[in-house]
Design a protein around this motif. Structure first.
Motif, PDB file in Angstrom:
ATOM      1  N   TRP A  68       7.728  -4.279   2.121  1.00  0.00           N
ATOM      2  CA  TRP A  68       6.452  -4.658   2.881  1.00  0.00           C
ATOM      3  C   TRP A  68       5.396  -4.635   2.177  1.00  0.00           C
ATOM      4  CZ3 TRP A  68       5.788  -3.285   8.206  1.00  0.00           C
ATOM      5  CH2 TRP A  68       4.438  -3.110   8.700  1.00  0.00           C
ATOM      6  N   ASP A  69       5.272  -4.106   0.947  1.00  0.00           N
ATOM      7  CA  ASP A  69       3.985  -4.240   0.246  1.00  0.00           C
ATOM      8  C   ASP A  69       3.987  -5.838  -0.362  1.00  0.00           C
ATOM      9  OD1 ASP A  69       3.235  -1.537   0.492  1.00  0.00           O
ATOM     10  OD2 ASP A  69       4.415  -1.012  -1.475  1.00  0.00           O
ATOM     11  N   ARG A  70       5.187  -6.438  -0.411  1.00  0.00           N
ATOM     12  CA  ARG A  70       5.318  -7.744  -0.973  1.00  0.00           C
ATOM     13  C   ARG A  70       5.008  -8.700   0.349  1.00  0.00           C
ATOM     14  NH1 ARG A  70      10.665  -8.763  -3.420  1.00  0.00           N
ATOM     15  NH2 ARG A  70      10.155 -10.802  -3.654  1.00  0.00           N
ATOM     16  N   LEU A  71       5.556  -8.352   1.456  1.00  0.00           N
ATOM     17  CA  LEU A  71       5.429  -9.169   2.766  1.00  0.00           C
ATOM     18  C   LEU A  71       3.901  -9.096   3.346  1.00  0.00           C
ATOM     19  CD1 LEU A  71       8.891  -8.400   4.451  1.00  0.00           C
ATOM     20  CD2 LEU A  71       8.115 -10.656   3.325  1.00  0.00           C
ATOM     21  N   ARG A  72       3.191  -7.791   3.101  1.00  0.00           N
ATOM     22  CA  ARG A  72       2.049  -7.686   3.710  1.00  0.00           C
ATOM     23  C   ARG A  72       1.026  -7.096   3.012  1.00  0.00           C
ATOM     24  NH1 ARG A  72       1.342  -9.799   8.345  1.00  0.00           N
ATOM     25  NH2 ARG A  72       0.250  -7.812   9.337  1.00  0.00           N
ATOM     26  N   PRO A  73       0.646  -7.662   1.889  1.00  0.00           N
ATOM     27  CA  PRO A  73      -0.133  -7.321   0.896  1.00  0.00           C
ATOM     28  C   PRO A  73      -1.613  -6.866   1.410  1.00  0.00           C
ATOM     29  CG  PRO A  73       0.126  -9.568   0.653  1.00  0.00           C
ATOM     30  CD  PRO A  73       1.007  -8.940   1.553  1.00  0.00           C
ATOM     31  N   GLY A  74      -1.902  -5.674   1.060  1.00  0.00           N
ATOM     32  CA  GLY A  74      -3.410  -5.084   1.353  1.00  0.00           C
ATOM     33  C   GLY A  74      -3.208  -4.528   2.864  1.00  0.00           C
ATOM     34  N   LYS A  75      -2.211  -4.777   3.515  1.00  0.00           N
ATOM     35  CA  LYS A  75      -2.085  -4.050   4.720  1.00  0.00           C
ATOM     36  C   LYS A  75      -1.492  -2.781   4.937  1.00  0.00           C
ATOM     37  CE  LYS A  75      -3.061  -8.172   6.756  1.00  0.00           C
ATOM     38  NZ  LYS A  75      -4.346  -8.612   7.748  1.00  0.00           N
ATOM     39  N   PRO A  76      -2.001  -1.972   5.937  1.00  0.00           N
ATOM     40  CA  PRO A  76      -1.457  -0.664   5.720  1.00  0.00           C
ATOM     41  C   PRO A  76       0.031  -0.524   6.370  1.00  0.00           C
ATOM     42  CG  PRO A  76      -2.920  -0.777   7.780  1.00  0.00           C
ATOM     43  CD  PRO A  76      -3.039  -2.050   6.776  1.00  0.00           C
ATOM     44  N   LYS A  77       0.840   0.179   5.820  1.00  0.00           N
ATOM     45  CA  LYS A  77       2.128   0.366   6.175  1.00  0.00           C
ATOM     46  C   LYS A  77       2.278   1.630   7.187  1.00  0.00           C
ATOM     47  CE  LYS A  77       3.985   1.507   1.616  1.00  0.00           C
ATOM     48  NZ  LYS A  77       4.785   1.018   0.750  1.00  0.00           N
ATOM     49  N   PRO A  78       3.179   1.710   7.887  1.00  0.00           N
ATOM     50  CA  PRO A  78       3.650   3.040   8.704  1.00  0.00           C
ATOM     51  C   PRO A  78       3.636   4.182   7.781  1.00  0.00           C
ATOM     52  CG  PRO A  78       5.336   0.903   9.421  1.00  0.00           C
ATOM     53  CD  PRO A  78       4.440   0.664   8.150  1.00  0.00           C
ATOM     54  N   LYS A  79       2.947   5.268   8.205  1.00  0.00           N
ATOM     55  CA  LYS A  79       3.168   6.234   7.540  1.00  0.00           C
ATOM     56  C   LYS A  79       4.799   6.963   6.861  1.00  0.00           C
ATOM     57  CE  LYS A  79       2.461   9.630  11.032  1.00  0.00           C
ATOM     58  NZ  LYS A  79       1.865  10.941  11.387  1.00  0.00           N
ATOM     59  N   GLU A  80       5.329   6.510   7.725  1.00  0.00           N
ATOM     60  CA  GLU A  80       6.863   7.147   7.698  1.00  0.00           C
ATOM     61  C   GLU A  80       7.775   6.134   6.637  1.00  0.00           C
ATOM     62  OE1 GLU A  80       5.678   6.458  10.608  1.00  0.00           O
ATOM     63  OE2 GLU A  80       5.654   8.198  11.742  1.00  0.00           O
ATOM     64  N   LEU A  81       7.210   5.070   6.321  1.00  0.00           N
ATOM     65  CA  LEU A  81       7.714   4.007   5.350  1.00  0.00           C
ATOM     66  C   LEU A  81       7.672   4.202   4.174  1.00  0.00           C
ATOM     67  CD1 LEU A  81       9.602   1.402   5.137  1.00  0.00           C
ATOM     68  CD2 LEU A  81       7.339   0.072   5.584  1.00  0.00           C
ATOM     69  N   VAL A  82       8.393   4.891   3.462  1.00  0.00           N
ATOM     70  CA  VAL A  82       8.330   5.479   1.971  1.00  0.00           C
ATOM     71  C   VAL A  82       9.737   4.838   1.365  1.00  0.00           C
ATOM     72  CG1 VAL A  82       6.811   7.485   2.706  1.00  0.00           C
ATOM     73  CG2 VAL A  82       9.473   7.752   2.568  1.00  0.00           C
ATOM     74  N   PRO A  83       9.523   4.728  -0.098  1.00  0.00           N
ATOM     75  CA  PRO A  83      10.922   4.535  -0.826  1.00  0.00           C
ATOM     76  C   PRO A  83      11.873   5.560  -0.424  1.00  0.00           C
ATOM     77  CG  PRO A  83       9.126   4.199  -2.148  1.00  0.00           C
ATOM     78  CD  PRO A  83       8.360   4.962  -0.711  1.00  0.00           C
ATOM     79  N   PHE A  84      13.093   4.961  -0.241  1.00  0.00           N
ATOM     80  CA  PHE A  84      14.134   5.991   0.197  1.00  0.00           C
ATOM     81  C   PHE A  84      14.635   6.842  -1.204  1.00  0.00           C
ATOM     82  CE2 PHE A  84      18.655   6.773   0.941  1.00  0.00           C
ATOM     83  CZ  PHE A  84      18.646   7.714   1.868  1.00  0.00           C
ATOM     84  N   THR A  85      14.881   7.934  -0.896  1.00  0.00           N
ATOM     85  CA  THR A  85      15.441   8.810  -2.084  1.00  0.00           C
ATOM     86  C   THR A  85      16.801   9.264  -1.726  1.00  0.00           C
ATOM     87  OG1 THR A  85      14.190  10.796  -1.414  1.00  0.00           O
ATOM     88  CG2 THR A  85      13.087   9.234  -3.253  1.00  0.00           C
ATOM     89  N   ALA A  86      17.598   9.529  -2.708  1.00  0.00           N
ATOM     90  CA  ALA A  86      18.820  10.373  -2.386  1.00  0.00           C
ATOM     91  C   ALA A  86      18.745  11.498  -1.756  1.00  0.00           C
ATOM     92  CB  ALA A  86      19.626  10.386  -3.664  1.00  0.00           C
TER      93      ALA A  86
END
Length: 155
Positions: A68-86
């Motif tokens: 998301w950060d690469r596709l939409r630089p500078g745009k806010p991302k959904p608050k639930e969109l976080v890196p997936f951890t185990a």
């Protein structure tokens, strides 16, 4: 009041499934191609659904947090969109799989899942690379594969 929609790909379990994880190449041409693909993904799903309306076809696409950060630089991302951890449970662990694009494809026939995967591959071509693919299918007539069915075969 919060309304939760069940994605249609989850509403019916289907007989076949394909889970694909892709990475996005690190160049601007790849980013542009992926953005074009994302824009047309729902039309692709509708087209496939129209072709195979009696086969319970559906598909979802997910975008990873870093993608998301690469596709939409500078745009806010959904608050639930976080890196997936185990996620560790008592018995099992859901490992943190790296990836940028995630596809969940379902249908009553495996060949339809492969058709969708082939179109994804063709449309994204050299903009992405494969990380993982998992095939799911209904075993025989849907019985459990642990050897016990209903007690009549193994009194």
């Amino acid at each position: 009041m919060t309304i939760y929609r069940t994605p249609s790909v989850l509403a019916y379990p289907g007989k076949s499934a394909l889970f694909i994880t892709l990475g996005i190449q690190n160049n601007q041409a790849a980013i542009t191609k992926v953005l074009e693909f994302i824009t047309g993904f729902s039309a692709l799903v509708r087209s496939m659904h129209g072709r195979f309306h009696d086969e319970n076809f559906n598909a979802l696409m997910g975008i990873g947090s870093e993608a998301w950060d690469r596709l939409r630089p500078g745009k806010p991302k959904p608050k639930e969109l976080v890196p997936f951890t185990a996620i560790k449970g008592e018995k099992h662990t859901a490992v943190a799989t790296a990836g940028d694009l995630f596809f969940h494809i379902r249908a009553d026939r495996q060949d339809i899942c492969y058709e969708m995967a082939a179109m994804i591959d063709e449309l994204l071509a050299d903009a992405t690379y494969s990380i993982d693919e998992v095939n799911g299918f209904r075993y025989l007539d849907g019985r459990a594969i642990i050897g016990f069915v209903d007690g009549t075969e193994n009194p």
